[in-house]
Design a protein around this motif. Structure first.
Motif, PDB file in Angstrom:
ATOM      1  N   ALA A  15       0.841  -1.206   0.000  1.00  0.00           N
ATOM      2  CA  ALA A  15       0.000   0.000   0.000  1.00  0.00           C
ATOM      3  C   ALA A  15       0.873   1.251   0.000  1.00  0.00           C
ATOM      4  CB  ALA A  15      -0.933  -0.011   1.207  1.00  0.00           C
ATOM      5  N   VAL A  16       1.952   1.213   0.805  1.00  0.00           N
ATOM      6  CA  VAL A  16       2.857   2.371   0.852  1.00  0.00           C
ATOM      7  C   VAL A  16       3.527   2.585  -0.507  1.00  0.00           C
ATOM      8  CG1 VAL A  16       4.968   3.285   1.888  1.00  0.00           C
ATOM      9  CG2 VAL A  16       3.243   2.167   3.318  1.00  0.00           C
ATOM     10  N   ALA A  17       3.985   1.496  -1.109  1.00  0.00           N
ATOM     11  CA  ALA A  17       4.645   1.610  -2.422  1.00  0.00           C
ATOM     12  C   ALA A  17       3.686   2.153  -3.462  1.00  0.00           C
ATOM     13  CB  ALA A  17       5.194   0.260  -2.846  1.00  0.00           C
ATOM     14  N   LEU A  18       2.442   1.626  -3.454  1.00  0.00           N
ATOM     15  CA  LEU A  18       1.443   2.127  -4.403  1.00  0.00           C
ATOM     16  C   LEU A  18       1.155   3.604  -4.166  1.00  0.00           C
ATOM     17  CD1 LEU A  18      -1.088  -0.857  -4.538  1.00  0.00           C
ATOM     18  CD2 LEU A  18       0.372  -0.029  -6.392  1.00  0.00           C
ATOM     19  N   GLY A  19       1.085   3.990  -2.886  1.00  0.00           N
ATOM     20  CA  GLY A  19       0.820   5.398  -2.572  1.00  0.00           C
ATOM     21  C   GLY A  19       1.924   6.303  -3.071  1.00  0.00           C
ATOM     22  N   ASN A  20       3.184   5.882  -2.904  1.00  0.00           N
ATOM     23  CA  ASN A  20       4.305   6.699  -3.387  1.00  0.00           C
ATOM     24  C   ASN A  20       4.379   6.730  -4.907  1.00  0.00           C
ATOM     25  OD1 ASN A  20       5.062   7.458  -0.880  1.00  0.00           O
ATOM     26  ND2 ASN A  20       6.991   6.273  -0.806  1.00  0.00           N
ATOM     27  N   ALA A  21       3.823   5.699  -5.566  1.00  0.00           N
ATOM     28  CA  ALA A  21       3.822   5.681  -7.038  1.00  0.00           C
ATOM     29  C   ALA A  21       2.976   6.795  -7.624  1.00  0.00           C
ATOM     30  CB  ALA A  21       3.325   4.331  -7.525  1.00  0.00           C
ATOM     31  N   SER A  22       2.154   7.421  -6.817  1.00  0.00           N
ATOM     32  CA  SER A  22       1.319   8.529  -7.300  1.00  0.00           C
ATOM     33  C   SER A  22       2.101   9.819  -7.467  1.00  0.00           C
ATOM     34  CB  SER A  22       0.170   8.768  -6.307  1.00  0.00           C
ATOM     35  OG  SER A  22       0.684   9.290  -5.085  1.00  0.00           O
ATOM     36  N   LEU A  23       3.378   9.843  -6.991  1.00  0.00           N
ATOM     37  CA  LEU A  23       4.214  11.046  -7.013  1.00  0.00           C
ATOM     38  C   LEU A  23       3.662  12.155  -6.124  1.00  0.00           C
ATOM     39  CD1 LEU A  23       5.145  11.235 -10.821  1.00  0.00           C
ATOM     40  CD2 LEU A  23       6.618  10.520  -8.914  1.00  0.00           C
ATOM     41  N   ARG A  58      -3.705  -5.271   4.215  1.00  0.00           N
ATOM     42  CA  ARG A  58      -5.024  -4.665   4.356  1.00  0.00           C
ATOM     43  C   ARG A  58      -5.513  -4.231   2.981  1.00  0.00           C
ATOM     44  NH1 ARG A  58      -4.153  -0.898   9.758  1.00  0.00           N
ATOM     45  NH2 ARG A  58      -3.741  -2.671  11.205  1.00  0.00           N
ATOM     46  N   ARG A  59      -6.663  -4.694   2.649  1.00  0.00           N
ATOM     47  CA  ARG A  59      -7.207  -4.429   1.305  1.00  0.00           C
ATOM     48  C   ARG A  59      -7.588  -2.972   1.116  1.00  0.00           C
ATOM     49  NH1 ARG A  59     -12.229  -7.795  -1.372  1.00  0.00           N
ATOM     50  NH2 ARG A  59     -12.031  -6.891  -3.487  1.00  0.00           N
ATOM     51  N   GLY A  60      -8.146  -2.390   2.153  1.00  0.00           N
ATOM     52  CA  GLY A  60      -8.632  -1.006   2.025  1.00  0.00           C
ATOM     53  C   GLY A  60      -7.530  -0.023   1.687  1.00  0.00           C
ATOM     54  N   PRO A  61      -6.405   0.055   2.450  1.00  0.00           N
ATOM     55  CA  PRO A  61      -5.326   0.982   2.120  1.00  0.00           C
ATOM     56  C   PRO A  61      -4.744   0.735   0.744  1.00  0.00           C
ATOM     57  CG  PRO A  61      -5.104   0.212   4.361  1.00  0.00           C
ATOM     58  CD  PRO A  61      -6.197  -0.612   3.741  1.00  0.00           C
ATOM     59  N   ARG A  62      -4.661  -0.556   0.385  1.00  0.00           N
ATOM     60  CA  ARG A  62      -4.112  -0.847  -0.950  1.00  0.00           C
ATOM     61  C   ARG A  62      -4.997  -0.265  -2.043  1.00  0.00           C
ATOM     62  NH1 ARG A  62      -1.899  -7.120  -0.912  1.00  0.00           N
ATOM     63  NH2 ARG A  62      -0.205  -6.799   0.621  1.00  0.00           N
ATOM     64  N   LEU A  63      -6.298  -0.449  -1.927  1.00  0.00           N
ATOM     65  CA  LEU A  63      -7.220   0.068  -2.947  1.00  0.00           C
ATOM     66  C   LEU A  63      -7.199   1.591  -2.990  1.00  0.00           C
ATOM     67  CD1 LEU A  63     -10.271  -2.353  -2.510  1.00  0.00           C
ATOM     68  CD2 LEU A  63      -8.554  -2.324  -4.333  1.00  0.00           C
ATOM     69  N   ALA A  64      -7.127   2.191  -1.797  1.00  0.00           N
ATOM     70  CA  ALA A  64      -7.082   3.655  -1.748  1.00  0.00           C
ATOM     71  C   ALA A  64      -5.812   4.181  -2.415  1.00  0.00           C
ATOM     72  CB  ALA A  64      -7.159   4.127  -0.293  1.00  0.00           C
ATOM     73  N   ALA A  65      -4.691   3.563  -2.083  1.00  0.00           N
ATOM     74  CA  ALA A  65      -3.426   3.998  -2.680  1.00  0.00           C
ATOM     75  C   ALA A  65      -3.427   3.781  -4.183  1.00  0.00           C
ATOM     76  CB  ALA A  65      -2.268   3.234  -2.044  1.00  0.00           C
ATOM     77  N   LEU A  66      -3.962   2.618  -4.598  1.00  0.00           N
ATOM     78  CA  LEU A  66      -4.036   2.333  -6.035  1.00  0.00           C
ATOM     79  C   LEU A  66      -4.930   3.340  -6.752  1.00  0.00           C
ATOM     80  CD1 LEU A  66      -3.356   0.491  -8.411  1.00  0.00           C
ATOM     81  CD2 LEU A  66      -5.342  -0.924  -7.784  1.00  0.00           C
ATOM     82  N   GLY A  67      -6.050   3.693  -6.104  1.00  0.00           N
ATOM     83  CA  GLY A  67      -6.963   4.659  -6.727  1.00  0.00           C
ATOM     84  C   GLY A  67      -6.308   6.006  -6.937  1.00  0.00           C
ATOM     85  N   ALA A  84      -5.361   7.653 -10.542  1.00  0.00           N
ATOM     86  CA  ALA A  84      -5.925   8.977 -10.851  1.00  0.00           C
ATOM     87  C   ALA A  84      -4.858   9.936 -11.371  1.00  0.00           C
ATOM     88  CB  ALA A  84      -6.602   9.559  -9.603  1.00  0.00           C
ATOM     89  N   VAL A  85      -3.603   9.683 -10.974  1.00  0.00           N
ATOM     90  CA  VAL A  85      -2.501  10.530 -11.462  1.00  0.00           C
ATOM     91  C   VAL A  85      -1.887   9.962 -12.734  1.00  0.00           C
ATOM     92  CG1 VAL A  85      -0.204  11.411 -10.931  1.00  0.00           C
ATOM     93  CG2 VAL A  85      -1.967  11.416  -9.170  1.00  0.00           C
ATOM     94  N   LEU A  86      -1.558   8.664 -12.717  1.00  0.00           N
ATOM     95  CA  LEU A  86      -0.791   8.084 -13.817  1.00  0.00           C
ATOM     96  C   LEU A  86      -1.607   7.830 -15.072  1.00  0.00           C
ATOM     97  CD1 LEU A  86       1.547   5.540 -11.973  1.00  0.00           C
ATOM     98  CD2 LEU A  86       1.955   7.928 -12.573  1.00  0.00           C
ATOM     99  N   VAL A  87      -2.884   7.475 -14.934  1.00  0.00           N
ATOM    100  CA  VAL A  87      -3.699   7.209 -16.124  1.00  0.00           C
ATOM    101  C   VAL A  87      -3.878   8.469 -16.960  1.00  0.00           C
ATOM    102  CG1 VAL A  87      -5.999   6.560 -16.933  1.00  0.00           C
ATOM    103  CG2 VAL A  87      -4.854   5.170 -15.202  1.00  0.00           C
TER     104      VAL A  87
END
Length: 480
Positions: free
Chosen positions: A27-35, A99-108, A112-115
């Protein structure tokens, strides 16, 4: 007595009651991927989160302003570092949880930035492809139209690619400037011509501009024969003298050769209309010297003859202008007018120029069919000198008034020196003296005396010439 093995429970909320923080590395890695530093915020690392936002913004700003790929590479490296750092930082923080919730939030947030960024980058690539296609067609309007669709989002997504489109537009702007310079040059402005070709050469030196330069050059060469011909002659001369550059600009010399005959002939015609005979003849002669077998060569030869005749006629008119004293300069410095009719059998119309008013009276009494109206319908130029006594005709006695004395008076023909020139060649045909006859020994001789003394009539007198006498004397000059 208390039990030593008993320990009272810790009060609620005490330090021993708190659980260590649990972070999901993915989740942390996905969150940082948003820049946007979302992963750091999930770990409550606000300082790192701020850095994670400031650095990408700085790199993007520099990429947009400089269009250097190094900043884009730096952004990718930073993105990978932020993702990796978040992952490893979460793994070291203690217990890990999935935890599924933080992962989905971070992915979202990341999507929202990368797409949108990816879509904008794809769109920027599509626009760049259209710009390239337009350049390869030589279509500067298409280049500008495609690049007009680029906005800030495209520049953020792919700054170098967008900048290449801007460069293509600037190149087209330079070519439009060259087009204007070359348009001005069509009227004979060789300085504008040099500037225009200088711009074309400069643009051509950069790769990928062959077609747009060729389109601009074609437009110029296509209009080379449609403007004023004397301007085209100046352009043609410049293009012929331009040294080879061993590129597509060199074919302008061949096009100049194709346009030159019509330009030279047209310029000659235009100068003829302006009565600029010398310059007109020069253009016709240049055509004949360079392109003797061209279809316009016969027209040029005719133009040379016509111009030459007009030059000769202008000189003859100058020489025939009335002098301040005596006959015009032509009588001593004759010139030819090849447009005049040749001297031939029959009556040859002439222009008569006299030494004084007495001789002019003789010319006025000649038949109108003998006298030309000007050099354009004259065959001969007749120059008359000062009259003198010719051969004696008769001597008669006269008694002076009042004196009673008798005087002998001899009557003489009128002698005129004449020069006859053929106008067509300027050659002297006759240099002789003619004599005009007339009646002599009138019953009463009128003369003038001064004072009281009457010396009697003068001993020499001219005959009294009639119109037919003048005609007979001049006939051998004009009638062959």
């Amino acid at each position: 007595m208390s039990d030593p093995s008993y320990a009272a429970p810790a009060p609620p909320g005490s330090a021993s009651d708190r659980e260590p923080p649990v972070h999901d590395p993915l989740a942390v890695a996905l969150g940082n991927a948003s820049l946007l530093g979302v992963g750091y915020l999930m770990m409550r690392r606000r300082g790192l989160a701020l850095v994670a936002v400031v650095v990408p913004i700085t790199l993007v700003t520099r990429a947009v302003s400089t269009a250097e790929e190094a900043y884009e590479i730096g952004l990718v490296v930073w993105w990978a570092a932020a993702v990796g750092h978040g992952w490893f930082l979460a793994r070291r923080s203690g217990d890990r949880a999935t935890r599924r919730g933080p992962r989905l939030a971070a992915l979202g947030v990341t999507l929202a930035v990368l797409v949108p960024l990816g879509l904008l980058r794809h769109d920027a690539s599509t626009i760049a492809h259209r710009v390239t296609e337009a350049r390869e067609r030589g279509d500067c309007e298409g280049v500008s139209s495609a690049q007009d669709e680029v906005w800030l989002g495209h520049r953020i997504a792919d700054a170098p690619l967008s900048a290449r489109g801007d460069e293509a537009v600037r190149t087209c702007d330079r070519l439009r400037s060259a087009h204007g310079e070359l348009t001005t040059a069509l009227d004979g402005d060789t300085r504008a011509l040099a500037d225009g070709f200088g711009t074309l050469a400069s643009v051509l030196s950069r790769p990928g501009n062959d077609k747009t330069v060729e389109a601009t050059l074609n437009g110029f060469l296509g209009r080379l024969r449609t403007r004023n011909p004397c301007g085209t002659v100046a352009v043609v001369d410049w293009l012929r003298s331009r040294g080879p550059s061993h590129d597509l600009l060199d074919r302008s010399a061949a096009e100049a050769d194709r346009a030159a005959p019509a330009a030279l002939a047209g310029c000659g015609d235009a100068l003829m209309e302006d009565s600029s005979w010398e310059n007109a003849r020069s253009q016709y002669r240049r055509l004949l010297a360079r392109y003797p077998d061209d279809d316009l060569a016969d027209k040029a030869r005719s133009g040379v003859r016509k111009a030459t005749r007009n030059i000769e006629l202008a000189e003859v008119r100058t020489l025939l202008a009335p002098g301040t004293d005596g006959p015009p300069e032509y009588c001593t410095h004759p010139a030819k007018y090849s447009g005049a009719k040749p001297y031939r059998k029959g009556t040859n119309r002439a222009l008569f120029y006299t030494h004084d008013a007495y001789a002019e009276d003789y010319a006025d009494r000649l038949p109108g069919s003998w006298r030309a109206d000007g050099p354009t319908d004259a065959v001969l130029i007749v120059c008359m000198g000062e009259d003198a006594y010719g051969s004696a005709v008769e001597t008669c006695p006269y008694e002076g008034t009042g004196s009673g004395s008798t005087s002998s008076v001899t009557f003489y023909r009128i002698e005129l020196p004449v020069k006859v020139y053929e106008l067509r060649t300027g050659k002297l045909l006759m240099n002789r003296k003619i004599q005009i006859g007339g009646t002599s020994c009138p019953g009463i001789l009128t003369y003038y005396s001064y004072g009281d003394h009457d010396p009697g009539p003068p001993s020499s007198q001219y005959v009294d010439e009639g119109k037919s006498d003048v005609k007979d004397a001049f006939r051998p000059l004009v009638v062959r």
